[in-house]
Design an enzyme around this catalytic site. Sequence first.
Site, PDB file in Angstrom:
ATOM      1  N   HIS A 106       0.867  -1.180   0.000  1.00  0.00           N
ATOM      2  CA  HIS A 106       0.000   0.000   0.000  1.00  0.00           C
ATOM      3  C   HIS A 106       0.899   1.224   0.000  1.00  0.00           C
ATOM      4  O   HIS A 106       1.936   1.247   0.660  1.00  0.00           O
ATOM      5  CB  HIS A 106      -0.874  -0.006   1.255  1.00  0.00           C
ATOM      6  CG  HIS A 106      -1.429   1.344   1.610  1.00  0.00           C
ATOM      7  ND1 HIS A 106      -0.927   2.108   2.647  1.00  0.00           N
ATOM      8  CD2 HIS A 106      -2.419   2.079   1.052  1.00  0.00           C
ATOM      9  CE1 HIS A 106      -1.604   3.246   2.717  1.00  0.00           C
ATOM     10  NE2 HIS A 106      -2.512   3.257   1.758  1.00  0.00           N
ATOM     11  N   ASN A 108       0.641   5.798  -0.396  1.00  0.00           N
ATOM     12  CA  ASN A 108      -0.247   6.954  -0.466  1.00  0.00           C
ATOM     13  C   ASN A 108       0.592   8.209  -0.294  1.00  0.00           C
ATOM     14  O   ASN A 108       1.476   8.257   0.556  1.00  0.00           O
ATOM     15  CB  ASN A 108      -1.283   6.827   0.663  1.00  0.00           C
ATOM     16  CG  ASN A 108      -2.095   8.089   0.846  1.00  0.00           C
ATOM     17  OD1 ASN A 108      -1.725   8.971   1.617  1.00  0.00           O
ATOM     18  ND2 ASN A 108      -3.197   8.171   0.150  1.00  0.00           N
ATOM     19  N   VAL A 109       0.350   9.200  -1.135  1.00  0.00           N
ATOM     20  CA  VAL A 109       0.918  10.537  -0.901  1.00  0.00           C
ATOM     21  C   VAL A 109      -0.194  11.545  -1.130  1.00  0.00           C
ATOM     22  O   VAL A 109      -1.015  11.384  -2.032  1.00  0.00           O
ATOM     23  CB  VAL A 109       2.142  10.854  -1.804  1.00  0.00           C
ATOM     24  CG1 VAL A 109       3.406  10.174  -1.295  1.00  0.00           C
ATOM     25  CG2 VAL A 109       1.900  10.483  -3.255  1.00  0.00           C
ATOM     26  N   HIS A 175      -7.984  -4.256  18.007  1.00  0.00           N
ATOM     27  CA  HIS A 175      -8.889  -5.326  18.446  1.00  0.00           C
ATOM     28  C   HIS A 175      -8.270  -6.714  18.317  1.00  0.00           C
ATOM     29  O   HIS A 175      -8.779  -7.686  18.872  1.00  0.00           O
ATOM     30  CB  HIS A 175     -10.214  -5.255  17.663  1.00  0.00           C
ATOM     31  CG  HIS A 175     -10.071  -5.486  16.196  1.00  0.00           C
ATOM     32  ND1 HIS A 175      -9.462  -4.583  15.348  1.00  0.00           N
ATOM     33  CD2 HIS A 175     -10.450  -6.529  15.411  1.00  0.00           C
ATOM     34  CE1 HIS A 175      -9.495  -5.061  14.116  1.00  0.00           C
ATOM     35  NE2 HIS A 175     -10.077  -6.235  14.128  1.00  0.00           N
ATOM     36  N   GLY A 259     -16.880  11.226  -0.951  1.00  0.00           N
ATOM     37  CA  GLY A 259     -15.988  10.744  -2.010  1.00  0.00           C
ATOM     38  C   GLY A 259     -16.645   9.597  -2.762  1.00  0.00           C
ATOM     39  O   GLY A 259     -17.723   9.113  -2.390  1.00  0.00           O
ATOM     40  N   ARG A 260     -15.977   9.133  -3.779  1.00  0.00           N
ATOM     41  CA  ARG A 260     -16.549   8.061  -4.607  1.00  0.00           C
ATOM     42  C   ARG A 260     -16.314   6.718  -3.915  1.00  0.00           C
ATOM     43  O   ARG A 260     -15.170   6.272  -3.785  1.00  0.00           O
ATOM     44  CB  ARG A 260     -15.888   8.092  -5.983  1.00  0.00           C
ATOM     45  CG  ARG A 260     -16.437   7.080  -6.959  1.00  0.00           C
ATOM     46  CD  ARG A 260     -15.863   7.363  -8.338  1.00  0.00           C
ATOM     47  NE  ARG A 260     -16.423   6.471  -9.336  1.00  0.00           N
ATOM     48  CZ  ARG A 260     -15.812   5.372  -9.781  1.00  0.00           C
ATOM     49  NH1 ARG A 260     -14.644   5.019  -9.275  1.00  0.00           N
ATOM     50  NH2 ARG A 260     -16.375   4.627 -10.719  1.00  0.00           N
TER      51      ARG A 260
END
Length: 299
Positions: A106, A108-109, A175, A259-260
């Site tokens: 994964h 993300n920026v 959890h 968001g979509r």
Amino acid sequence: MKPNVQQVKTFLMQLQDDICQKLSAVDGGEFHEDSWQREAGGGGRSRVLRNGGVFEQAGVNFSHVHGDAMPASATAHRPELAGRSFEAMGVSLVVHPQSPFVPTSHANVRFFIAEKPGADPVWWFGGGFDLTPYYGFEEDAVHWHRTARDICQPFGEEVYPKYKKWCDDYFYLKHRDEQRGIGGLFFDDLNAPDFDTAFNFMQAVGQGYTDAYLPIVERRRNTDYGVREREFQLYRRGRYVEFNLVWDRGTLFGLQTGGRTESILMSMPPLVRWEYSFEPKEGSPEAALAEFIKVRDWI
């Protein structure tokens, strides 16, 4: 100095192109693009490669959304942002390989800016990348973290340990009392020492993801596996789903801002299974994973 929002957007769209190109070259399959508009402002490009030679599903999403008021998920830890208009843009991707011996990855920026008349804009960068193996290989973990450290090095000795710890803390399933994987880098709220330096760091992380991941893919893609390994991979993918739906701030932000949904949930694995009270056989490679994903210094 006001941040150059257009410059960031141009970089992010190019990054999406570059990553898709590199993943396609490894897989042999093609990404299919879905462009979308958001009613409240903005839009994006979602690209998905499915049932490829190497990747069961790879999704690489670019989005740029804007609005007149901040959602609750964003103002919860930044109350000073309430009442400001905002722009949020980023590239987010998740790769779920076919082979249980190739880890899920994964990355993300993102960039965020909130403004109101008569006040300085509030802005920051965030992002990172993390790795979720199903079967642990030390050389892969060392390579992943060494690449992460090398990305951080030009920005200061303290950067890698700080963002590695943040990643370990963030990708933790409370959890279950276990890590999602072996971590990597995670940073948020980065707006120092200045816009250019913060932007350069975000670019380095975005561009460094394929350097960290693809050598591992090449090393493991042809390893033979059977039903047992596949079943375990699907079971462990359940943890991915649990984290994204229960703990992930980005998922929550996307859903709260209208968001979509298809793009936000693109990170979900295409197939997954749960099993009540599953215990891997003692001494098995499956049992070894619990120890392998515990937080440690890999380099």
